[in-house]
Design a protein around this motif. Structure first.
Motif, short mmCIF file in Angstrom:
data_model
loop_
_atom_site.label_atom_id
_atom_site.label_comp_id
_atom_site.label_asym_id
_atom_site.label_seq_id
_atom_site.Cartn_x
_atom_site.Cartn_y
_atom_site.Cartn_z
N GLY A 1 47.13 41.96 43.19
CA GLY A 1 47.79 41.74 41.91
C GLY A 1 47.03 42.39 40.77
O GLY A 1 46.58 43.54 40.84
N MET A 2 46.87 41.64 39.68
CA MET A 2 46.12 42.12 38.52
C MET A 2 44.78 41.39 38.40
O MET A 2 44.21 41.28 37.31
CB MET A 2 46.95 41.91 37.25
CG MET A 2 48.21 42.75 37.17
SD MET A 2 47.87 44.53 37.03
CE MET A 2 47.24 44.62 35.34
N GLN A 3 44.25 40.90 39.53
CA GLN A 3 42.99 40.14 39.49
C GLN A 3 41.83 40.95 38.92
O GLN A 3 40.91 40.39 38.33
CB GLN A 3 42.64 39.63 40.89
CG GLN A 3 43.53 38.52 41.39
CD GLN A 3 43.18 38.09 42.81
OE1 GLN A 3 42.43 38.75 43.50
NE2 GLN A 3 43.75 36.98 43.24
N LYS A 4 41.90 42.26 39.07
CA LYS A 4 40.83 43.10 38.52
C LYS A 4 40.71 42.90 37.00
O LYS A 4 39.63 43.09 36.43
CB LYS A 4 41.11 44.56 38.85
CG LYS A 4 40.01 45.52 38.47
CD LYS A 4 40.40 46.96 38.80
CE LYS A 4 39.30 47.93 38.41
NZ LYS A 4 39.74 49.33 38.58
N ALA A 5 41.82 42.52 36.35
CA ALA A 5 41.80 42.31 34.90
C ALA A 5 41.05 41.04 34.52
O ALA A 5 40.82 40.80 33.32
CB ALA A 5 43.24 42.23 34.37
#
Length: 563
Positions: free
Chosen positions: A141-145
């Motif tokens: 998902g966008m977990q890197k954010a």
């Protein structure tokens, strides 16, 4: 991802058996990571982040060539979790990624099952025949954010000389754009068909450089006058190329993405998303405090961050005159042209990097990938050759390994050439079948107004050419067929093309993705699958007994083992 074992390793094992001895093991490094949510406010706005052992950014991994790295991960989140590691290795055990020569641990949704909430899993990988500067981060998902990223350093063994004197110390600088909205809100925004907009700012090692009162943060690092220091600079952001520089100090470039470079001096360096550069900085100025700065490039808006590097004993504040970032893409393009592979330096092995003459190998296949943006059912999607990738409940590699690929995805739904009309996008799993051990030219073409960046897991490639407009076969006359720097991430400037050459000799399934995370999340990625026709342990090893299974492969008998 591949389940592989290098020929060198097999030979060592055979010799050990013939001699009746025990195969010696390289040193082990052990880490325990508790991954949890926490509240941080690096830009003054409290927000939810993903922390490792309570840290943001996550801990740096400091290893040496051939070390075995053991990372036990406990997922205390309320969502699945996967880590991807951008190192090159020869062996992976007990984890989601099992790879061959020059491979990268491809912990992504198309190859691996995630660590479920409340569960734990142990990564075990060997940084085999690798040196350089890399990162790890959560890939779902966008977990890197939300964080959970960190530096991964692989030092050279003492018996392998490096092309510079030992530095006084070795520092990692993680630079990247940053959003103050949580990753879950960013996901909901994208799922609703809306863009996530511009980042709120830039961070350097988790800090903007100023506290809530506008005062400078404490120094990032210290230097002693007259000594030289190694700085590893990695862009861990989501969207924006950043220019990095240090006030009054020049930088000697020595390495990028695991390759030694010809050593040129720069006042500033453009670092594109997913890339790591290593520089040497000598403390040769009047003792005091000096700013490092990371500023946005190729955007209509301007965002930046600063940090302080302090000479030991200094009580002199830094000058407020921070040199600006350069302007325009042509400056960046010309800087890229100045990067050269150090042909005489040894990397992880004694033989020089330049002993591999990539420019003399015949190209067997050319794949031209054109990016596009369009709406599907009223929602924005990004695509390569008019196909926007969609993840499946069963990881693609597992479906292939267990013999049910046809139930989960279809091979080769895009061709080697883009369609005439790329404005109509199809959403589907995007898997390209590659012939084992072929030498392939991959061309990225960007007709859009934003600078892009692409990463290929499992391989290093040679970025041999770039140019404005559309690529044609005549563009090959511009190629650098001698000393292009071997690396794994390449930028593609607006309305331009970039070409890379690579040998598909690493059996497995590997992710090619946009490093602009909004684009990757909305489909601008695909997978290369490379299958050895011999089903031999020389090319790929069997899946470990403790590999996580999910989707349609749960309960299926294991395929016949490789021999």
């Amino acid at each position: 991802m591949a389940y592989s074992m290098s020929p060198t390793t097999l030979l060592m094992m055979l010799l050990s058996l013939l001699l009746g001895g025990v195969l010696p093991e390289d040193p082990y490094l052990y880490f325990t990571w508790n991954v949890s949510y926490g509240t941080i406010a690096p830009l003054g706005v409290p927000q939810q982040a993903i922390l490792i052992n309570g840290e943001f950014p996550g801990p740096n991994i400091n290893s040496t060539t051939n070390n075995n790295v053991i990372v036990s991960v406990f997922n205390n989140l309320d969502e699945p979790l996967l880590f991807t590691w951008s190192i090159s290795t020869s062996l992976f055990f007990f984890l989601f990624c099992f790879s061959g020569d020059r491979a990268r641990c491809d912990g992504v949704a198309g190859t691996n099952c995630p660590i479920l909430p409340g569960k734990n899993f142990t990564y075990h990988f060997q940084v085999k025949d690798q040196i350089g500067s890399f990162v790890y981060f959560p890939s779902l998902g966008m977990q890197k954010a939300a964080g959970a990223f960190g530096g991964l350093r692989v030092n050279s063994r003492l018996l392998i000389p490096v092309p510079y004197d030992d530095p006084a110390d070795d520092y990692t600088l993680l630079i990247g754009d940053w959003y103050t909205k949580s990753h879950k809100i960013l996901e909901k925004t994208l799922d609703a068909g809306k863009p996530i907009g511009r980042p709120a700012g830039v961070l350097i090692n988790g800090h903007s450089g100023k506290d809530a009162s506008g005062n400078d943060d404490p120094p990032l690092f210290f230097m002693e006058a007259g000594k030289t220091y190694h700085y590893r600079i990695c862009n861990v952001g989501l969207k924006v190329t950043l220019n990095f520089r240090m006030q009054s100090h020049s930088m000697l470039l020595v390495e990028m993405d695991g390759s030694h470079t010809v050593q040129n001096r720069y006042d500033s360096l453009d670092v594109h998303i997913g890339q790591c550069l290593s520089v040497l900085i000598t403390a040769d100025q009047t003792p005091g405090d000096y700013y490092v700065a990371a500023s946005s490039r190729f955007t209509k808006y301007s965002i930046s961050a600063t940090g302080i590097i302090r000479y030991n004993g200094s009580n002199t504040p830094p000058s407020k005159d921070v040199p600006p970032a350069p302007e325009g893409w042509s400056w960046s393009f010309n800087q890229w042209r100045s990067f050269r592979w150090n042909l005489t330096a040894s990397a992880a092995r004694p033989n020089p990097q330049g002993s591999y003459h990539y420019g003399s190998i015949n190209i067997t296949r050319t794949i031209k990938l054109v990016s596009s943006t369009a709406k599907v059912d009223g929602k924005r999607r990004y695509a390569l050759n008019a196909v926007s990738h969609e993840d499946t409940a069963t990881p693609l590699k597992l479906a292939e390994y267990f013999g049910i690929a046809g139930k989960v995805f279809q091979y080769d739904i895009i061709g080697d050439e883009p369609p005439q009309d790329t404005s109509t996008i199809k959403i589907a799993p995007n898997v390209l079948n590659m012939t084992f051990r072929t030498f392939v030219e991959v061309v990225f073409e960007n007709p859009e107004r934003t600078t892009q960046a692409y990463h290929i897991d499992g391989y290093a490639f040679f970025p041999v050419g770039m140019g404005h407009g559309s690529w044609t076969p005549e563009s090959r006359s511009l190629y650098n067929n001698m000393d292009a720097v071997s690396r794994h991430t390449i930028q593609v400037y607006q309305r331009s093309w970039s070409a890379v050459l690579m040998t598909f000799d690493n059996a497995g399934m590997w992710n090619l993705r946009s490093e602009l995370w909004e684009r990757r999340y909305l489909g601008q990625q695909l997978y290369f699958t490379i299958q050895s026709p011999e089903r031999s342990l020389r090319d790929e090893s069997n899946i470990p007994d403790n590999a996580l299974l999910c989707g349609d492969v749960v309960g299926l008998p294991k395929p016949p083992p490789y021999v």
